[in-house]
Scaffold this active site. Structure first.
Site, PDB file in Angstrom:
ATOM      1  N   LEU A 117       0.882  -1.166   0.000  1.00 28.02           N
ATOM      2  CA  LEU A 117       0.000   0.000   0.000  1.00 28.02           C
ATOM      3  C   LEU A 117       0.914   1.208   0.000  1.00 28.02           C
ATOM      4  CD1 LEU A 117      -2.767  -0.869   2.639  1.00 28.02           C
ATOM      5  CD2 LEU A 117      -3.117  -0.546   0.183  1.00 28.02           C
ATOM      6  N   ASP A 118       0.648   2.194  -0.865  1.00 24.95           N
ATOM      7  CA  ASP A 118       1.549   3.337  -0.918  1.00 24.95           C
ATOM      8  C   ASP A 118       1.416   4.185   0.341  1.00 24.95           C
ATOM      9  OD1 ASP A 118      -0.536   5.291  -1.297  1.00 24.95           O
ATOM     10  OD2 ASP A 118      -0.602   4.765  -3.409  1.00 24.95           O
ATOM     11  N   GLN A 119       2.314   5.146   0.484  1.00 26.07           N
ATOM     12  CA  GLN A 119       2.413   5.918   1.728  1.00 26.07           C
ATOM     13  C   GLN A 119       1.109   6.611   2.085  1.00 26.07           C
ATOM     14  OE1 GLN A 119       5.365   9.033   1.649  1.00 26.07           O
ATOM     15  NE2 GLN A 119       5.355   9.304   3.865  1.00 26.07           N
TER      16      GLN A 119
END
Length: 253
Positions: A117-119
């Site tokens: 999951l991206d930041q």
């Protein structure tokens, strides 16, 4: 007297680099294993090796770390509610906080994120030390669907929702959703439920941007039948045996 035919030759065991073998056994990441090898902490059949790619026959050669046999770690499978702002990696060259902050003080063995999951995204993230299981989940051909709740800066009509399923071309990739439905709307924003059957880099954000929609918030709420549920932000829990088997077959190769 008729001579008996010779017994069939057994196929040779496949060889893999020693760092990969340690990683596949769930003991550490391949990067960490390579560091162990370079530090002279790993021996194969009684001989210290310094090359992370030193060939090892799994199930035949004896691999030792710090003088102890490198037995496979007990498989472990977790669900984590990833907070926004953390990156999905073991370490970050820019000094940003990682998802491992959520596991501090837990006493858990080494685990790797299953997918990413991206930041700026949050929600359900699986973690495990079973590489074969993780690979089956992240494989586009065998992995389960992923369900997201996404807040956008407009209220899409039926035609726009259909267009998200039809997809767009972005940077040479075809991006689309398996399904896209309107959950609720208020004023100039709306929440959508978007289901993906693959996981390309920043896929939902790029797909929405291709149709003029800005992503305000993105939460993964389910992976296959495993739901985020009431798991608190930053908290984790062990998956049940039923959940593990429902996501992918288990057992290391």
């Amino acid at each position: 007297m008729q001579r008996r035919p010779p017994p069939p030759r057994q196929p040779a065991a496949p060889r893999h680099g020693v760092a990969r073998v340690l990683s596949k056994q769930g003991l550490c990441s391949r990067t960490q294993a390579a560091a162990w090898v370079a530090a002279g902490r790993v021996a194969v059949n009684g001989r210290v090796v310094l090359d992370p790619e030193f060939p090892v026959r799994m199930g035949q050669d004896v691999v030792v770390v710090d003088g102890g046999a490198a037995a496979a770690a007990e498989p472990l499978y977790l669900a984590l509610n990833k907070p926004r702002g953390l990156v999905t990696t073991a370490s970050d060259e820019r000094g940003r906080g990682t998802v491992y902050r959520c596991l501090e003080g837990s006493g858990l063995p080494w685990l790797a994120p299953v997918g990413r999951l991206d930041q700026a995204s949050e929600g359900l993230l699986l973690m495990s030390n079973d590489p074969a299981w993780a690979a089956a989940i992240t494989d586009p051909g065998t992995g389960p669907d992923k369900t997201y709740h996404v807040q956008v800066d407009a209220v899409p009509d039926a035609a726009l929702l259909a267009a998200l399923v039809a997809g767009v071309e972005d940077d040479g990739e075809r991006l689309s959703a398996r399904s896209a439905t309107l959950l609720r709307s208020g004023g100039k924003t709306a929440w959508l439920e978007i289901v993906l059957d693959e996981g390309r880099n920043r896929q939902i954000r790029r797909l929405l941007a291709g149709h003029g929609l800005e992503t305000r918030r993105l939460v993964r709420v389910a992976i296959g039948p495993v739901a985020l549920g009431e798991l608190a932000k930053g908290a984790w829990r062990r998956l049940t045996d039923e959940e593990v088997s429902s996501l992918a077959p288990t057992g290391r190769n």
